[in-house]
Design an enzyme around this catalytic site. Sequence first.
Site, mmCIF file in Angstrom:
data_model
loop_
_atom_site.group_PDB
_atom_site.id
_atom_site.type_symbol
_atom_site.label_atom_id
_atom_site.label_comp_id
_atom_site.label_asym_id
_atom_site.label_seq_id
_atom_site.Cartn_x
_atom_site.Cartn_y
_atom_site.Cartn_z
ATOM 1 N N ASP A 53 0.850 -1.200 0.000
ATOM 2 C CA ASP A 53 0.000 0.000 0.000
ATOM 3 C C ASP A 53 0.882 1.246 0.000
ATOM 4 O OD1 ASP A 53 -2.073 -1.768 0.366
ATOM 5 O OD2 ASP A 53 -2.210 -1.413 2.523
HETATM 6 N N1 URA Z 1 -1.253 -5.878 3.915
HETATM 7 C C1 URA Z 1 -1.710 -4.615 3.895
HETATM 8 O O1 URA Z 1 -2.738 -4.320 4.485
HETATM 9 N N2 URA Z 1 -1.009 -3.703 3.212
HETATM 10 C C2 URA Z 1 0.137 -3.984 2.546
HETATM 11 O O2 URA Z 1 0.739 -3.098 1.948
HETATM 12 C C3 URA Z 1 0.600 -5.300 2.587
HETATM 13 C C4 URA Z 1 -0.106 -6.235 3.281
#
Ligand code: URA
Length: 238
Positions: A104
Site C-alpha cells: 500500500d
Molecule cells: N497488507 C496490507 O494491508 N497492506 C500492505 O501493503 C501489505 C499487506
Amino acid sequence: MAERLDKMIADAENCTRSKARSTIRCGAVEVDGETVRDIAYRADPARERITVSGRPIAAGRSYIMMNKPAGVVSATRAQGERTVLDLLPPGLRRRGLFPAGRLDKDTTGFLLITDDGPFAHEILSPRRHVEKEYEALLECPAAPEDIQAFAQGLRLRDGTLCAPAVLELDAARTTARIVIREGKYHQVRRMFEAVGNYVVSLRRLRIGGLYLDAALAPGAARLMTPEEVRKVRGSCGE
Ligand code: URA
C-alpha cells in the site's frame, strides 16, 4: 544466450537502440576486454564480460531489493504520483521493471522489483505459499485471543476468508509480527480491522527466506545477489 549487442546495451542501459548504437560505434563497448564497434555483434552476457566505458553492464534479469518509503505508489505508473520506479538510481533503471507484489502507499519495507515475469508469478501465486512477514504498530493492544483467531483463518468484514496466519505480540501487545502466505488487497490492515483494531503503520520485513537488508535506508534500492534470489525462490512451496 547470445544476443545482438545493440539490443543488449539498450536494455541494460535503459536507452534507445540508436543511442546504444552510437555508444558502440564510438568504441565505448568492450567484450572480454576487446573493443567492439559492430552493432550486430552477438555476445553472451553469461559467458562474456561486457562493459560500457569500463563499467560492467547489468545483463540478464534484474532482481532489486528496495526499502520502500511511505507515500510512494508500488506501480509502474501512477497519474501525478511518485512510483517506486521513480526512486531507482539511474544505474538500476531499465526497461520492463515492475514491482513483484504491491505494498500500500503508506506501507514501508521490503519491495522486490524485477523484470522477470515468471519469477514474479512464482512468488506471488497463492498456490506457492511464499511467506511474507510484516511488523504492524497497532492503535489498541491486541487481544491475546487474536493469536488463535489469526491461526484459524480470519474472516474479513466483507466475508473473505483468510488462510491461517501467524501473529506474535510484544509485551505491550501494540507491536505485532504477522506472517501471511497470500496477498489479498490491504490484507493485514483488514485482518486487524476484523478483530476490532487499527493498523497505525505497517512494514514488510521478509519475503520467503529473505529479510530486508537493514543497511538499506528508506527509499534506497540495490541489486539482489544470486544467493538472495535463491532464498526467495527456494522458499516457494508447490
Ligand atoms: N497488507 C496490507 O494491508 N497492506 C500492505 O501493503 C501489505 C499487506
